[in-house]
Design a protein around this motif. Structure first.
Motif, mmCIF file in Angstrom:
data_model
loop_
_atom_site.group_PDB
_atom_site.id
_atom_site.type_symbol
_atom_site.label_atom_id
_atom_site.label_comp_id
_atom_site.label_asym_id
_atom_site.label_seq_id
_atom_site.Cartn_x
_atom_site.Cartn_y
_atom_site.Cartn_z
ATOM 1 N N GLN A 206 -8.281 4.801 3.912
ATOM 2 C CA GLN A 206 -7.040 4.827 3.133
ATOM 3 C C GLN A 206 -5.893 4.144 3.877
ATOM 4 O OE1 GLN A 206 -7.018 9.050 2.567
ATOM 5 N NE2 GLN A 206 -7.878 8.930 0.503
ATOM 6 N N GLN A 207 -5.865 4.289 5.193
ATOM 7 C CA GLN A 207 -4.824 3.629 5.996
ATOM 8 C C GLN A 207 -4.958 2.114 5.933
ATOM 9 O OE1 GLN A 207 -5.165 5.291 9.926
ATOM 10 N NE2 GLN A 207 -4.182 7.221 9.378
ATOM 11 N N LYS A 208 -6.195 1.636 5.801
ATOM 12 C CA LYS A 208 -6.444 0.187 5.754
ATOM 13 C C LYS A 208 -6.319 -0.398 4.354
ATOM 14 C CE LYS A 208 -10.475 0.810 7.804
ATOM 15 N NZ LYS A 208 -11.795 0.576 8.445
ATOM 16 N N TYR A 209 -6.234 0.456 3.351
ATOM 17 C CA TYR A 209 -6.235 -0.027 1.969
ATOM 18 C C TYR A 209 -4.988 -0.875 1.719
ATOM 19 C CZ TYR A 209 -7.435 0.104 -2.985
ATOM 20 O OH TYR A 209 -7.810 -0.232 -4.263
ATOM 21 N N PRO A 210 -5.149 -2.053 1.123
ATOM 22 C CA PRO A 210 -4.013 -2.989 1.024
ATOM 23 C C PRO A 210 -2.941 -2.603 0.016
ATOM 24 C CG PRO A 210 -5.968 -3.900 -0.033
ATOM 25 C CD PRO A 210 -6.417 -2.663 0.676
ATOM 26 N N ASP A 211 -3.262 -1.777 -0.989
ATOM 27 C CA ASP A 211 -2.273 -1.412 -2.008
ATOM 28 C C ASP A 211 -1.648 -0.059 -1.682
ATOM 29 O OD1 ASP A 211 -2.973 -3.736 -3.228
ATOM 30 O OD2 ASP A 211 -3.950 -2.808 -4.969
ATOM 31 N N SER A 212 -0.394 0.116 -2.055
ATOM 32 C CA SER A 212 0.308 1.366 -1.800
ATOM 33 C C SER A 212 -0.240 2.495 -2.671
ATOM 34 C CB SER A 212 1.807 1.198 -2.080
ATOM 35 O OG SER A 212 2.476 2.444 -2.012
ATOM 36 N N HIS A 213 -0.354 3.682 -2.084
ATOM 37 C CA HIS A 213 -0.795 4.857 -2.821
ATOM 38 C C HIS A 213 0.370 5.601 -3.473
ATOM 39 C CE1 HIS A 213 -4.053 4.221 0.190
ATOM 40 N NE2 HIS A 213 -4.827 4.661 -0.766
ATOM 41 N N GLN A 214 1.580 5.295 -3.072
ATOM 42 C CA GLN A 214 2.757 6.048 -3.494
ATOM 43 C C GLN A 214 2.913 6.061 -5.010
ATOM 44 O OE1 GLN A 214 4.542 7.547 -0.989
ATOM 45 N NE2 GLN A 214 5.679 8.693 -2.558
ATOM 46 N N GLY A 215 2.949 7.261 -5.588
ATOM 47 C CA GLY A 215 3.204 7.408 -7.011
ATOM 48 C C GLY A 215 2.044 7.065 -7.920
ATOM 49 N N GLN A 216 0.871 6.800 -7.362
ATOM 50 C CA GLN A 216 -0.262 6.354 -8.164
ATOM 51 C C GLN A 216 -1.141 7.523 -8.632
ATOM 52 O OE1 GLN A 216 -0.533 3.319 -9.192
ATOM 53 N NE2 GLN A 216 1.100 2.480 -7.897
ATOM 54 N N ARG A 217 -1.597 7.458 -9.865
ATOM 55 C CA ARG A 217 -2.472 8.502 -10.414
ATOM 56 C C ARG A 217 -3.820 8.518 -9.691
ATOM 57 N NH1 ARG A 217 -5.792 11.431 -11.359
ATOM 58 N NH2 ARG A 217 -6.332 12.648 -13.212
ATOM 59 N N TRP A 218 -4.222 7.379 -9.125
ATOM 60 C CA TRP A 218 -5.522 7.286 -8.455
ATOM 61 C C TRP A 218 -5.450 7.674 -6.976
ATOM 62 C CZ3 TRP A 218 -4.878 3.828 -4.530
ATOM 63 C CH2 TRP A 218 -3.931 2.812 -4.687
ATOM 64 N N ALA A 219 -4.294 8.153 -6.524
ATOM 65 C CA ALA A 219 -4.117 8.511 -5.116
ATOM 66 C C ALA A 219 -3.908 10.022 -4.976
ATOM 67 C CB ALA A 219 -2.930 7.766 -4.527
ATOM 68 N N PRO A 220 -4.369 10.603 -3.862
ATOM 69 C CA PRO A 220 -4.201 12.049 -3.655
ATOM 70 C C PRO A 220 -2.762 12.421 -3.353
ATOM 71 C CG PRO A 220 -5.166 11.031 -1.701
ATOM 72 C CD PRO A 220 -5.111 9.960 -2.750
ATOM 73 N N LEU A 221 -2.439 13.689 -3.571
ATOM 74 C CA LEU A 221 -1.102 14.191 -3.289
ATOM 75 C C LEU A 221 -0.704 13.938 -1.841
ATOM 76 C CD1 LEU A 221 -1.167 17.652 -5.130
ATOM 77 C CD2 LEU A 221 -0.018 15.557 -5.870
ATOM 78 N N ARG A 222 -1.663 14.051 -0.944
ATOM 79 C CA ARG A 222 -1.412 13.864 0.495
ATOM 80 C C ARG A 222 -0.787 12.511 0.797
ATOM 81 N NH1 ARG A 222 -4.901 11.361 3.600
ATOM 82 N NH2 ARG A 222 -6.564 11.708 2.066
ATOM 83 N N LEU A 223 -1.088 11.500 -0.036
ATOM 84 C CA LEU A 223 -0.576 10.147 0.195
ATOM 85 C C LEU A 223 0.548 9.779 -0.770
ATOM 86 C CD1 LEU A 223 -3.949 8.249 0.841
ATOM 87 C CD2 LEU A 223 -2.297 9.065 2.526
ATOM 88 N N GLY A 224 1.087 10.799 -1.433
ATOM 89 C CA GLY A 224 2.190 10.527 -2.353
ATOM 90 C C GLY A 224 1.745 10.182 -3.754
ATOM 91 N N GLY A 225 0.455 10.361 -4.036
ATOM 92 C CA GLY A 225 -0.058 10.080 -5.373
ATOM 93 C C GLY A 225 0.103 11.280 -6.272
ATOM 94 N N SER A 226 -0.401 11.149 -7.515
ATOM 95 C CA SER A 226 -0.234 12.221 -8.489
ATOM 96 C C SER A 226 -1.565 12.743 -9.004
ATOM 97 C CB SER A 226 0.622 11.733 -9.667
ATOM 98 O OG SER A 226 0.006 10.600 -10.285
ATOM 99 N N ALA A 227 -2.635 12.579 -8.238
ATOM 100 C CA ALA A 227 -3.920 13.159 -8.613
ATOM 101 C C ALA A 227 -3.815 14.674 -8.582
ATOM 102 C CB ALA A 227 -5.008 12.685 -7.651
ATOM 103 N N PRO A 228 -4.668 15.382 -9.337
ATOM 104 C CA PRO A 228 -4.635 16.849 -9.315
ATOM 105 C C PRO A 228 -4.834 17.388 -7.884
ATOM 106 C CG PRO A 228 -6.017 16.063 -11.101
ATOM 107 C CD PRO A 228 -5.683 14.863 -10.264
ATOM 108 N N ALA A 229 -4.262 18.546 -7.638
ATOM 109 C CA ALA A 229 -4.405 19.160 -6.307
ATOM 110 C C ALA A 229 -5.866 19.491 -6.029
ATOM 111 C CB ALA A 229 -3.560 20.431 -6.233
ATOM 112 N N PRO A 230 -6.259 19.478 -4.765
ATOM 113 C CA PRO A 230 -7.643 19.823 -4.413
ATOM 114 C C PRO A 230 -8.007 21.220 -4.896
ATOM 115 C CG PRO A 230 -6.485 18.888 -2.531
ATOM 116 C CD PRO A 230 -5.463 19.133 -3.591
ATOM 117 N N LEU A 231 -9.275 21.385 -5.272
ATOM 118 C CA LEU A 231 -9.751 22.684 -5.739
ATOM 119 C C LEU A 231 -10.209 23.560 -4.587
ATOM 120 C CD1 LEU A 231 -11.805 21.512 -8.857
ATOM 121 C CD2 LEU A 231 -9.484 22.413 -8.793
ATOM 122 N N ASN A 232 -10.340 22.968 -3.412
ATOM 123 C CA ASN A 232 -10.792 23.773 -2.253
ATOM 124 C C ASN A 232 -10.032 23.342 -1.013
ATOM 125 O OD1 ASN A 232 -12.123 21.308 -1.475
ATOM 126 N ND2 ASN A 232 -13.866 21.899 -2.749
#
Length: 232
Positions: A206-232
């Motif tokens: 994820q650190q190497k990924y060229p596109d920003s995760h910020q605000g993206q539905r396909w990114a986890p909350l940990r990286l500023g995305g808006s994917a659902p929270a982890p279930l575990n």
């Protein structure tokens, strides 16, 4: 075993990738053994993870036999292709049969692809793992290759509309260093090691990924995305 179905399917898949304009970054392919059995333990973020992992492994000259749900094999279109490519059916009502089939494949020198989370992670984090990959490695005496796919969730994943537009989405598939578990290894400790290794690899990818995760539905909350929270 004879592979009459796999080669033309690979050609079709490569054409599909070309149509989508995907930008591939395949790393660590040298960790996949050129002969003998091995397990690819793959995170699961999208419906195309198996095809992307199989594509990334092609430079080794080897085909991956994926363990997949019975429902896929029951499909009138996908079923014959899955059987023709010698993938392994997982019937949750008869788990021992799929375990034996995978064990036979490994002992025959095949590469078996497993999604140890059991299903797509809608949070895009690594869920708790089932112990099948570790137990198979112990029984067959083969290495486990931790494998991370990132970017496929932008094309097709759970609870999100498919995106088949030509957007040149970056896709990373990284194969990690092999892990070895013998029959004397503790299953829970081995499973924990595998999960921690996959989590570390995921964060690095994820650190190497060229596109920003910020605000993206396909990114986890940990990286500023808006994917659902982890279930575990």
């Amino acid at each position: 075993m004879a592979d009459l179905v796999y080669p033309p399917v690979v050609v079709a898949i490569k054409l599909f990738w070309k149509y989508l304009g995907l930008r591939f970054d395949f790393q660590g392919v040298h960790h996949i053994p050129r002969d003998g059995g091995a397990i690819l333990s793959i995170n699961h973020v999208g419906y195309l993870d198996f095809a992307l992992t199989g594509t990334a492994a092609l430079p080794t000259g080897r085909y991956v036999r994926f363990m997949a749900k019975k429902e896929v094999f029951d499909n009138k279109l996908a079923g014959p292709l899955m059987r023709g490519m010698h993938h392994i059916c997982v019937d949750r009502n008869s788990g021992s049969a799929s375990f034996v089939a995978a064990l036979r494949a490994l002992r025959a020198g095949e590469i078996v692809g497993i999604f140890p989370e059991g299903t797509i992670s809608v949070s895009f984090e690594i869920k708790e793992l089932k112990s099948g990959a570790v137990r198979l490695a112990m029984a067959a005496g083969v290495p486990v290759i931790p494998t991370i796919v990132w970017g496929s969730q932008r094309i097709w994943t759970k609870k999100v509309k498919r995106n088949l537009r030509r957007e040149k989405i970056p896709i990373i598939v990284e194969f990690g260093e092999p892990l070895y578990f013998d029959k004397q290894s503790d299953v829970e400790a081995s499973e924990s090691l595998l999960r921690e290794t996959m989590i570390t690899m995921l964060h690095q990818v994820q650190q190497k990924y060229p596109d920003s995760h910020q605000g993206q539905r396909w990114a986890p909350l940990r990286l500023g995305g808006s994917a659902p929270a982890p279930l575990n």
